[in-house]
Motif scaffolding. Structure first.
Motif, PDB file in Angstrom:
ATOM      1  N   ALA A  17       0.922  -1.317  -0.127  1.00 48.24           N
ATOM      2  CA  ALA A  17       0.105  -0.031   0.223  1.00 48.24           C
ATOM      3  C   ALA A  17       0.777   1.362   0.067  1.00 48.24           C
ATOM      4  O   ALA A  17       0.247   2.362  -0.467  1.00 48.24           O
ATOM      5  N   LYS A  18       2.011   1.086   0.576  1.00 44.60           N
ATOM      6  CA  LYS A  18       2.947   2.323   0.712  1.00 44.60           C
ATOM      7  C   LYS A  18       3.266   2.800  -0.775  1.00 44.60           C
ATOM      8  O   LYS A  18       3.120   4.009  -1.140  1.00 44.60           O
ATOM      9  N   GLU A  19       3.166   2.022  -1.842  1.00 45.25           N
ATOM     10  CA  GLU A  19       3.586   2.284  -3.209  1.00 45.25           C
ATOM     11  C   GLU A  19       2.258   2.319  -4.098  1.00 45.25           C
ATOM     12  O   GLU A  19       2.242   3.188  -4.891  1.00 45.25           O
ATOM     13  N   PHE A  20       1.268   1.472  -3.807  1.00 41.77           N
ATOM     14  CA  PHE A  20       0.315   1.195  -4.661  1.00 41.77           C
ATOM     15  C   PHE A  20      -1.119   1.458  -4.071  1.00 41.77           C
ATOM     16  O   PHE A  20      -2.258   1.208  -4.905  1.00 41.77           O
ATOM     17  N   ARG A  21      -1.074   2.226  -2.850  1.00 39.47           N
ATOM     18  CA  ARG A  21      -2.588   2.589  -2.405  1.00 39.47           C
ATOM     19  C   ARG A  21      -3.505   3.391  -3.545  1.00 39.47           C
ATOM     20  O   ARG A  21      -4.525   3.446  -3.487  1.00 39.47           O
ATOM     21  N   HIS A  22      -2.927   4.308  -4.420  1.00 43.57           N
ATOM     22  CA  HIS A  22      -3.235   5.209  -5.209  1.00 43.57           C
ATOM     23  C   HIS A  22      -3.408   4.627  -6.724  1.00 43.57           C
ATOM     24  O   HIS A  22      -3.822   5.378  -7.559  1.00 43.57           O
ATOM     25  N   ALA A  23      -3.214   3.387  -6.947  1.00 44.42           N
ATOM     26  CA  ALA A  23      -3.060   3.003  -8.182  1.00 44.42           C
ATOM     27  C   ALA A  23      -4.456   3.033  -9.018  1.00 44.42           C
ATOM     28  O   ALA A  23      -4.393   3.270 -10.217  1.00 44.42           O
ATOM     29  N   ILE A  24      -5.471   2.684  -8.344  1.00 42.88           N
ATOM     30  CA  ILE A  24      -6.921   2.775  -8.818  1.00 42.88           C
ATOM     31  C   ILE A  24      -7.234   4.439  -9.131  1.00 42.88           C
ATOM     32  O   ILE A  24      -7.538   4.617 -10.419  1.00 42.88           O
ATOM     33  N   ARG A  25      -7.038   5.232  -8.148  1.00 42.52           N
ATOM     34  CA  ARG A  25      -7.222   6.651  -8.314  1.00 42.52           C
ATOM     35  C   ARG A  25      -6.535   7.144  -9.448  1.00 42.52           C
ATOM     36  O   ARG A  25      -6.993   8.005 -10.439  1.00 42.52           O
ATOM     37  N   ASP A  26      -5.192   6.764  -9.605  1.00 48.67           N
ATOM     38  CA  ASP A  26      -4.268   7.349 -10.679  1.00 48.67           C
ATOM     39  C   ASP A  26      -4.734   6.781 -11.976  1.00 48.67           C
ATOM     40  O   ASP A  26      -4.747   7.613 -13.003  1.00 48.67           O
ATOM     41  N   THR A  27      -5.241   5.582 -12.015  1.00 52.82           N
ATOM     42  CA  THR A  27      -5.923   5.180 -13.041  1.00 52.82           C
ATOM     43  C   THR A  27      -6.962   5.753 -13.797  1.00 52.82           C
ATOM     44  O   THR A  27      -7.296   5.972 -14.763  1.00 52.82           O
ATOM     45  N   TYR A  28      -8.155   5.940 -12.863  1.00 53.54           N
ATOM     46  CA  TYR A  28      -9.218   6.967 -13.131  1.00 53.54           C
ATOM     47  C   TYR A  28      -8.625   8.012 -13.800  1.00 53.54           C
ATOM     48  O   TYR A  28      -9.188   8.651 -14.687  1.00 53.54           O
ATOM     49  N   GLU A  29      -7.765   8.976 -12.887  1.00 54.05           N
ATOM     50  CA  GLU A  29      -7.574  10.138 -13.465  1.00 54.05           C
ATOM     51  C   GLU A  29      -6.607  10.174 -14.753  1.00 54.05           C
ATOM     52  O   GLU A  29      -7.033  11.062 -15.432  1.00 54.05           O
ATOM     53  N   HIS A  30      -5.991   8.952 -15.041  1.00 53.16           N
ATOM     54  CA  HIS A  30      -5.446   8.872 -16.459  1.00 53.16           C
ATOM     55  C   HIS A  30      -6.284   8.515 -17.344  1.00 53.16           C
ATOM     56  O   HIS A  30      -6.281   9.341 -18.657  1.00 53.16           O
ATOM     57  N   CYS A  31      -7.379   7.835 -17.243  1.00 55.39           N
ATOM     58  CA  CYS A  31      -8.332   7.572 -18.229  1.00 55.39           C
ATOM     59  C   CYS A  31      -9.436   8.922 -18.332  1.00 55.39           C
ATOM     60  O   CYS A  31      -9.836   9.262 -19.580  1.00 55.39           O
ATOM     61  N   ASP A  32      -9.519   9.687 -17.362  1.00 53.24           N
ATOM     62  CA  ASP A  32     -10.085  11.004 -17.406  1.00 53.24           C
ATOM     63  C   ASP A  32      -9.417  12.165 -18.351  1.00 53.24           C
ATOM     64  O   ASP A  32     -10.073  12.707 -19.219  1.00 53.24           O
ATOM     65  N   GLU A  33      -8.048  11.959 -18.205  1.00 49.86           N
ATOM     66  CA  GLU A  33      -7.245  12.715 -19.073  1.00 49.86           C
ATOM     67  C   GLU A  33      -7.357  12.364 -20.437  1.00 49.86           C
ATOM     68  O   GLU A  33      -7.403  13.161 -21.442  1.00 49.86           O
ATOM     69  N   GLN A  34      -7.206  11.344 -20.847  1.00 48.56           N
ATOM     70  CA  GLN A  34      -7.693  10.671 -22.245  1.00 48.56           C
ATOM     71  C   GLN A  34      -8.846  11.020 -22.788  1.00 48.56           C
ATOM     72  O   GLN A  34      -9.056  11.450 -23.749  1.00 48.56           O
ATOM     73  N   LEU A  35      -9.966  10.859 -21.991  1.00 46.12           N
ATOM     74  CA  LEU A  35     -11.341  11.163 -22.326  1.00 46.12           C
ATOM     75  C   LEU A  35     -11.536  12.673 -22.591  1.00 46.12           C
ATOM     76  O   LEU A  35     -12.057  13.181 -23.287  1.00 46.12           O
ATOM     77  N   GLY A  36     -10.676  13.424 -21.834  1.00 43.61           N
ATOM     78  CA  GLY A  36     -10.728  15.027 -21.770  1.00 43.61           C
ATOM     79  C   GLY A  36     -10.283  15.174 -23.150  1.00 43.61           C
ATOM     80  O   GLY A  36     -10.629  16.447 -23.776  1.00 43.61           O
ATOM     81  N   LEU A  37      -8.965  14.675 -23.493  1.00 44.64           N
ATOM     82  CA  LEU A  37      -8.282  14.911 -25.114  1.00 44.64           C
ATOM     83  C   LEU A  37      -9.309  14.856 -25.961  1.00 44.64           C
ATOM     84  O   LEU A  37      -9.418  15.670 -26.919  1.00 44.64           O
ATOM     85  N   LEU A  38     -10.423  13.658 -25.717  1.00 42.80           N
ATOM     86  CA  LEU A  38     -11.323  13.635 -27.029  1.00 42.80           C
ATOM     87  C   LEU A  38     -12.407  14.442 -26.765  1.00 42.80           C
ATOM     88  O   LEU A  38     -13.172  15.097 -27.834  1.00 42.80           O
ATOM     89  N   LEU A  39     -12.948  14.706 -25.772  1.00 43.29           N
ATOM     90  CA  LEU A  39     -13.822  15.770 -25.273  1.00 43.29           C
ATOM     91  C   LEU A  39     -13.656  17.228 -26.022  1.00 43.29           C
ATOM     92  O   LEU A  39     -14.382  18.062 -26.482  1.00 43.29           O
ATOM     93  N   ASP A  40     -12.282  17.530 -25.853  1.00 46.20           N
ATOM     94  CA  ASP A  40     -11.794  18.911 -26.184  1.00 46.20           C
ATOM     95  C   ASP A  40     -11.978  19.085 -27.772  1.00 46.20           C
ATOM     96  O   ASP A  40     -12.167  20.095 -28.373  1.00 46.20           O
ATOM     97  N   GLU A  41     -12.206  17.943 -28.575  1.00 41.50           N
ATOM     98  CA  GLU A  41     -12.300  17.842 -29.950  1.00 41.50           C
ATOM     99  C   GLU A  41     -13.890  18.027 -30.277  1.00 41.50           C
ATOM    100  O   GLU A  41     -14.043  18.100 -31.526  1.00 41.50           O
ATOM    101  N   CYS A  42     -14.725  18.004 -29.277  1.00 44.49           N
ATOM    102  CA  CYS A  42     -16.144  17.924 -29.596  1.00 44.49           C
ATOM    103  C   CYS A  42     -16.885  19.417 -28.979  1.00 44.49           C
ATOM    104  O   CYS A  42     -16.408  19.589 -28.002  1.00 44.49           O
TER     105      CYS A  42
END
Length: 181
Positions: free
Chosen positions: A151-176
């Motif tokens: 947990a010291k290293e991976f406690r935020h793995a899920i949150r970080d993954t959601y943030e990454h996917c949100d960033e990717q989606l944001g790139l697509l939404l910026d085009e619309c």
């Protein structure tokens, strides 16, 4: 008698992108589960979750594989066999690979949409599901397999993954525009 894996060839009915294609609309579909083998569409389709391996014909039309490769986009199908993450080094490697795959999906959809004027685009980011299966026990202290050291290293793995996917989606939404979503 065992069980049988199903895929798009067992589908009973028309897909949304198939219907749109039949009506002359251009579509771009990336990583939607149960789309292997890819059906011919008026546009492009990259199969999702049920794709057997990277050497299969999981893109339609087949030429888009070379187009992505020439554009420097290293498209990967969903991560498989994640159960081998027994060390922190392997977990780090898998997280990086999961993030890279989602970044490549976004890049593929954007690249293939250039000059193709899609009327409809759809993408699925599967990392948010995958990461929860393999990292929940680092985040949840009430989990029966909670790993305080990991947990010291991976406690935020899920949150970080959601943030990454949100960033990717944001790139697509910026085009619309707002009326497109």
């Amino acid at each position: 008698q065992g069980f049988k894996f199903t895929n798009a060839s067992y589908r009973d009915g028309e897909t949304l992108w198939g219907c749109l294609s039949r009506h002359g609309r251009r579509v771009g579909v990336v990583n939607v589960p149960m789309t292997y083998p890819p059906e011919p569409v008026n546009g492009f389709l990259i199969s999702g979750l049920d794709t057997p391996h990277e050497h299969s014909q999981y893109m339609y039309p087949v030429e888009i594989r070379q187009e992505l490769k020439h554009a420097g986009i290293h498209y990967k199908i969903d991560q498989q066999h994640l159960g081998n993450m027994r060390t922190n080094a392997r977990r780090r490697q898998q997280l990086t690979s999961i993030f890279d795959a989602e970044t490549a999906r976004t890049a593929a959809l954007r690249r293939l949409s250039e000059g193709r004027d899609c009327d409809f685009r759809m993408i699925v980011y599967g990392a948010t599901d995958q990461v929860q299966h393999h990292f929940w026990h680092f985040m949840d202290e009430t989990h029966d397999k909670f790993d305080s050291e990991g947990a010291k290293e991976f406690r935020h793995a899920i949150r970080d993954t959601y943030e990454h996917c949100d960033e990717q989606l944001g790139l697509l939404l910026d085009e619309c525009d707002d009326d497109t979503i």
